[in-house]
Motif scaffolding. Structure first.
Motif, short mmCIF file in Angstrom:
data_model
loop_
_atom_site.label_atom_id
_atom_site.label_comp_id
_atom_site.label_asym_id
_atom_site.label_seq_id
_atom_site.Cartn_x
_atom_site.Cartn_y
_atom_site.Cartn_z
N THR A 83 -6.71 4.33 -4.84
CA THR A 83 -7.14 3.08 -4.28
C THR A 83 -8.09 2.49 -5.37
N TYR A 85 -10.48 -0.89 -6.61
CA TYR A 85 -10.88 -1.99 -6.21
C TYR A 85 -11.55 -3.07 -7.41
N LYS A 100 -7.27 -5.14 -3.81
CA LYS A 100 -7.04 -3.80 -3.72
C LYS A 100 -5.74 -3.40 -4.43
N PHE A 102 -3.01 -0.41 -5.68
CA PHE A 102 -2.41 0.97 -5.35
C PHE A 102 -2.14 1.79 -7.03
N THR A 129 -13.41 2.90 -7.85
CA THR A 129 -12.78 3.71 -7.04
C THR A 129 -14.04 4.15 -5.88
N GLU A 457 -10.26 8.47 -2.06
CA GLU A 457 -9.18 7.63 -1.22
C GLU A 457 -7.90 7.71 -1.84
N LEU A 460 -5.69 3.19 2.03
CA LEU A 460 -6.53 2.33 2.68
C LEU A 460 -7.00 2.77 3.98
N PHE A 730 -2.92 -3.46 -0.19
CA PHE A 730 -2.78 -3.26 -1.42
C PHE A 730 -1.77 -4.89 -1.91
#
Length: 809
Positions: A83, A85, A100, A102, A129, A457, A460, A730
């Protein structure tokens, strides 16, 4: 390059380095080495680099980008986090956009629409992350992005005569009687380096001079005396700056890292040496210990010669410590072993016609000319509108340099560009003046890895509370089941705590409809309500965003003017392919067909958008994204369930800012919009200005109406549902639009004046290091630049560029 740990025996009379075997309990050096080893194993550091399709944008454009996520000392694609951001932050440190992504095998591609309501200014794109948050904001990726909006006045320019001057003695301190190198750094109010000159004063006596380079950095030498006071007088500025305090005694360090030598020469100078005094020297790169030794100070100078072959490429920290392992002096150096990807891009022609097919052949090799399998991204743009910065950041300069230094690094590519003859000297100045942000010797000595409240992560998180549907009381020990469908159907079950709270981690989903939540009590009663909440807590925003100036380069001015033309073209040619253009007709009168109007009650809005049948709109995640960047004067911000809308030029008599939201002509809460799948929406209407007066006081902030396909069938708008809402997943990847002119189509009458001609985030070379890619030119006679960047599976990075021309001749 493999990991190396070396001990070097060097005899330089009268100094002897002793290489001894120590137990970890009684030797600080052994404890430090063990600490670094533990750090590499238990806290591998992740880094994110983003390749953008260009360096600046106009309001209403889309930012296209590729993220590269690495982990560990060798910058290999990260197997940890999935994940990522990515956020856009404005000058007021407000979050404009939050995405977000993937990440699969350490990379992902995304896009960020820019609202046409954003002001001109400098914005920050930040990426991180959850795991990176254990190491503070310093480790996040930050990139300044300039956005121009010709419809909104540009802020006033900033003063040019403000100056900040700092001094950095080599090794850390000025020591009485020791001849030392002192670096300087001069920056203006805009945060950029300033070229200055000046004099060093001992009282009223001039004892030296200094001059900075174009990046505001330089150095001078002095032999300080403890009873003297030293100042710097800056030419052309009415300003004097006091130099750092002078220590009466102690140790100083001098390092020579000349490219003409195969060794790094470290000199340790002291004023109070004793034959029994022990010092330790340690050199490490990103936690890999490259050199360590112990010596006794029996003279005022000690010299160590470290072979460069012991180092990894990148920044190395050389530390001198006392017998307790406490650092006495530290110095950063840069080591370049040349281990980067060599990328060769060959267009099939040097010159092309407008709308002609371009084919690029790509070859990737390592430093030994062996082919490499590499994960690459390519941006191709019109360089008469986008300035190509010779000293721009690349994936190599970021991973090897910028990511390991504190603070803003101006023109990081300068230190890697071979046309800059002073780049070696300039790089040394940079390392003398910038702080080290990574795991330190003190941390290793004290076995201080820090806490890890933020976990890795792999997906999510959905969290919330389960309550009784009738009494709204928390349900303790209830069962919450989650069914997800990606990458395969999977069920996860958790229990609620005493407060009814629950949390489900590592879920992979893109649309909220990809997951289903179900709850029941201990006894199997399903009369429960699940209330979800935003699972992401946003980190604090950066401390400083560089001020924005009104000055534009000629290329930027051309870009802004052309952006207005492109916007006019989009409006003029924004029609459905199935529509037929008619000759001009005169309308003498019309009868309103209430059944076909967007609103059966309020008629047509100021702006109406047909959604059904338009693939690019039906693929949006949230209903408000249907108008984001598409309706002039309407500013939309947010993510997940948190959204806000501001219609410029409208003020509320109630003091609020959100417009009236309607679903099939019934008022609705803006927070409930995420429960409506975009594919169920037929059309959207926006009423603003005088057009909103039909709604009375309710329309004081403007009105946005969403009309569903069900609404056409006279079905009541959705009410509160027992089905829990799910936060946005995502981002769904979207393909960059690049027209194909091999077959003539009606829509090709539209003028093609793209700024970014082509964006390809996923190019993978084969086992022979080769790849090929094709696209079509636009209509403009101009010069085209392409930027190719990427990384191999072993963490070897590289970047390259190419040019060609478009001409009608």
């Amino acid at each position: 390059m493999t990991q190396k740990k070396g001990f070097l025996l060097l005899l330089i009379a009268p100094v002897i380095f002793y290489l001894l075997s120590f137990s970890q309990n009684d030797d600080p050096l052994a404890r430090i080495i063990a600490g670094f080893d533990k750090y590499l194993k238990e806290r591998p550091q992740e880094k994110i680099y983003i390749h953008f399709d260009r360096s600046y944008y106009a309001a209403g454009d889309t930012i296209w980008f590729k993220t590269y996520l690495t982990a560990g000392a060798f910058h290999e694609p990260s197997p940890l986090s999935r994940t990522i951001y990515v956020e856009l932050i404005d000058k007021n440190k407000q979050l404009v956009t939050h995405l977000k992504l993937f990440s699969l095998d350490g990379s992902s591609a995304g896009y960020m629409p820019i609202s046409d309501s954003l002001e001109s200014g400098n914005y920050i794109v930040r990426a991180y992350t959850n795991w990176m948050r254990n190491s503070s904001e310093d480790y996040f990726f930050h990139r300044k992005i300039k956005i121009w909006n010709s419809e909104i006045p540009v802020p006033k320019d900033i003063p040019e005569n403000n100056l900040d001057l700092q001094f950095f003695p080599e090794g850390g301190d000025l020591v009485h009687g020791i001849f030392s190198k002192v670096a300087i750094k001069a920056t203006g109010t805009d945060g950029l380096g300033k070229r200055i000159s000046g004099k060093i004063l001992e009282g009223d006596k001039v004892i030296g001079e200094f001059i900075s380079n174009g990046l505001g950095m330089g150095a001078f030498y002095m032999k300080p005396q403890k009873e003297k006071e030293y100042k710097a007088r800056i030419d052309d500025y009415d300003k004097e700056v006091t130099l750092p305090d002078i220590k009466e005694s102690g140790l100083a360090m001098s390092v020579n890292n000349s490219s003409k030598s195969d060794s790094v020469l470290v000199k340790i100078l002291t004023t109070d040496h004793e034959a029994s005094q022990t010092i330790y020297i340690l050199a490490q790169t990103r936690g890999i210990v490259c050199y360590s030794a112990r010596a006794f100070l029996n003279t005022n100078i000690t010299i160590a010669k470290i072979p460069k072959s012991a180092f990894q490429s990148g920044i190395a920290q050389i530390t001198v410590m006392d017998s307790n392992g406490i650092p006495l002096a530290e110095r950063l150096i840069f080591m370049d072993q040349g281990d980067r990807i060599s990328l060769k891009i060959t267009p099939d022609k040097p010159t092309y016609a407008p709308r002609e097919l371009v084919t690029l052949n790509i070859q990737a090799h390592d430093m030994h000319e062996m082919p490499l399998v590499a994960n690459l991204s390519l941006a191709v743009y019109d360089n008469q509108q986008i300035l190509t910065e010779e000293n721009r950041e690349t994936i190599s300069s970021y991973l090897l340099l910028s990511s390991d230094l504190k603070g803003y690094i101006e023109s990081p590519g300068y230190y890697f560009n071979p046309i800059n003859e002073d780049r070696e000297e300039a790089l040394d100045y940079l390392l003398l003046t910038q702080g080290w942000r990574r795991y330190t010797v003190e941390d290793a000595l004290n076995n201080n890895l820090g806490g890890s409240p933020y976990k890795v992560e792999q997906g999510l998180t959905i969290k919330g509370k389960m309550v009784d549907v009738y009494k709204d009381k928390p349900i303790s020990g209830g069962k919450i089941s989650l069914l997800s469908f990606f990458p395969a159907p999977e069920t996860k079950i958790v229990k609620s705590n005493s407060q009814g709270e629950f949390e489900i981690n590592n879920i992979i989903y893109f649309e909220p409809t990809d997951v289903v939540l179900h709850g029941e009590t201990k006894k199997g009663n399903t009369s429960v309500k699940i209330i979800t909440e935003n699972s992401h807590d946003y980190p604090g925003t950066p401390d400083q965003i560089l001020p924005f100036t009104e000055r534009q380069t000629d290329i930027e001015r051309t870009f802004v003017v052309n952006s207005e033309e492109r916007r006019a073209i989009e409006k003029a040619f924004d029609f459905d392919e199935k529509m037929i253009s008619l000759e001009e007709v005169e309308v003498l009168g019309k009868k309103v067909d209430l059944q076909s109007s967007p609103s059966k009650i309020y008629g047509s809005g100021s702006v109406n958008i047909q959604v059904a049948g338009v693939t690019s709109l039906e693929n949006q995640i949230h209903p408000l994204q249907l108008i984001q960047g598409r309706v002039p004067g309407v500013q939309v911000r947010g993510s997940g369930t948190q959204w806000s809308v501001l219609i410029r030029g409208i003020s509320s008599i109630n003091g609020g800012t959100n417009p009236l939201i309607m679903i099939d002509d019934f008022p609705a809460d803006i927070a409930s919009l995420h429960t409506i799948p975009v594919e169920d929406i037929e059309s959207v209407s926006v009423w603003k200005g005088p057009d909103a007066s039909i709604f009375g006081a309710r329309g004081a902030n403007g009105v946005i109406g969403f009309y569903t396909k069900r609404g056409k069938e006279q079905i009541d708008p959705p009410k509160e549902s027992p089905i829990p809402s799910i936060d946005a997943g995502f981002q769904i990847e979207r393909e960059f639009y690049s027209p194909k002119y091999d077959i003539q189509k009606p829509e090709h009458i539209k003028p093609d004046k793209r700024v970014t001609l082509f964006w390809a985030p996923y190019i993978l070379t084969d086992s022979s290091g080769r790849a090929s890619i094709s696209f079509y030119n636009h209509d403009v006679e101009t010069s085209i630049t392409g930027i190719l960047e990427g990384i191999s599976g072993a963490g070897i990075s590289g970047a390259s560029s190419f040019e060609y021309k478009i001409t009608k001749e």
